[in-house]
Design a protein around this motif. Structure first.
Motif: not given
Length: 191
Positions: A76-77, A81-91, A95-102
Motif C-alpha cells: 500500500v505504501q 507513493a506512486l500516486v503522490m509522485w504522479g507515477k500513477i495518474k489519479m485524483n 494518498a498522503p494520509a493513506l501513505h502515512r497511516w499505512s
C-alpha cells in the motif's frame, strides 16, 4: 526530476545546490541503529521466549502473520507513493494520509516481531536463510531510521525519499520471504 530540472539545479550557485550534507546525520544514526541491533542480537543470550502469541498458535505463527500484514501495508505504501509522485495518474487527495497511516501501521506490526527475534532468538549466522533474515532485519530498521530522519530535511536530493523508501520496501520484502513465506510453505498456514 526532469532533464530541464536537472539542468536548472546544476546551474544554481554552489550554495543553493542540493547536496548530501543534510543526509549525513540520518545516515550515521541509521547505520548506528543497524549495527546496535546486530551487536545486541549477537551478544545477548537468547531466552527462547519473548512475546506471548496472544491469539496465535505459536510465536512463529504470530511473527509470520504480523510480518505478512506489514508486507501488505508496505505494498500500500508503494502504491500511495506512486500516486503522490504522479507515477500513477489519479485524483487522490487521500494518498498522503493513506501513505502515512499505512506506514505507521506497518511499522507497529514489525515491533513485536523484531522484539521476539532479538530477545528470544538473537542474531544468528549458522543457517544461510536465518543469517540473511538477521542481516535484513538490522538493515530494515537502519534504513527506516534514515528515511524517518531524512523526511523533514530540506535541501536533500530529489532521489532521497524514493531511494530510502525503495530500500525499506526491499528489506521488508526480503524479511517476509525469509520468514513468513518460509513458514507458510514449510510449516503450513496456521493461525
Amino acid at each position: 526530476m526532469s532533464d530541464m530540472e536537472t539542468t536548472q539545479v546544476s546551474r544554481l550557485p554552489r550554495g543553493q545546490r542540493q547536496g548530501l550534507g543534510p543526509l549525513l546525520v540520518p545516515l550515521v544514526v541509521g547505520g548506528l541503529v543497524a549495527i546496535a541491533l546486530g551487536v545486541y542480537g549477537r551478544v545477548h543470550a537468547p531466552t527462547g521466549y519473548a512475546v506471548g502469541p496472544s491469539g496465535f498458535s505459536a510465536p512463529l505463527a504470530m511473527k509470520s502473520w504480523l510480518t505478512t500484514g506489514a508486507f501488505l501495508l508496505a505494498v500500500v505504501q508503494v502504491f500511495s507513493a506512486l500516486v503522490m509522485w504522479g507515477k500513477i495518474k489519479m485524483n487522490a487527495p487521500w494518498a498522503p494520509a493513506l501513505h502515512r497511516w499505512s506506514g505507521r501501521a506497518a511499522f507497529i506490526l514489525t515491533i513485536p516481531v523484531a522484539f521476539h527475534c532479538l530477545y528470544a532468538l538473537g542474531t544468528q549466522f549458522d543457517v544461510p536463510r536465518v543469517m540473511i533474515h538477521s542481516l535484513l532485519g538490522c538493515f530494515f530498521y537502519g534504513v527506516f531510521t534514515v528515511k524517518m530522519l531524512a523526511l523533514p530535511k530540506r535541501g536533500t536530493p530529489g532521489w532521497t525519499l524514493p531511494l530510502l523508501g525503495g530500500l525499506t520496501f526491499t528489506a521488508l520484502t526480503g524479511l517476509w520471504l525469509t520468514s513468513s513465506l518460509w513458514f507458510f510453505t514449510t510449516i503450513g498456514v496456521k493461525l
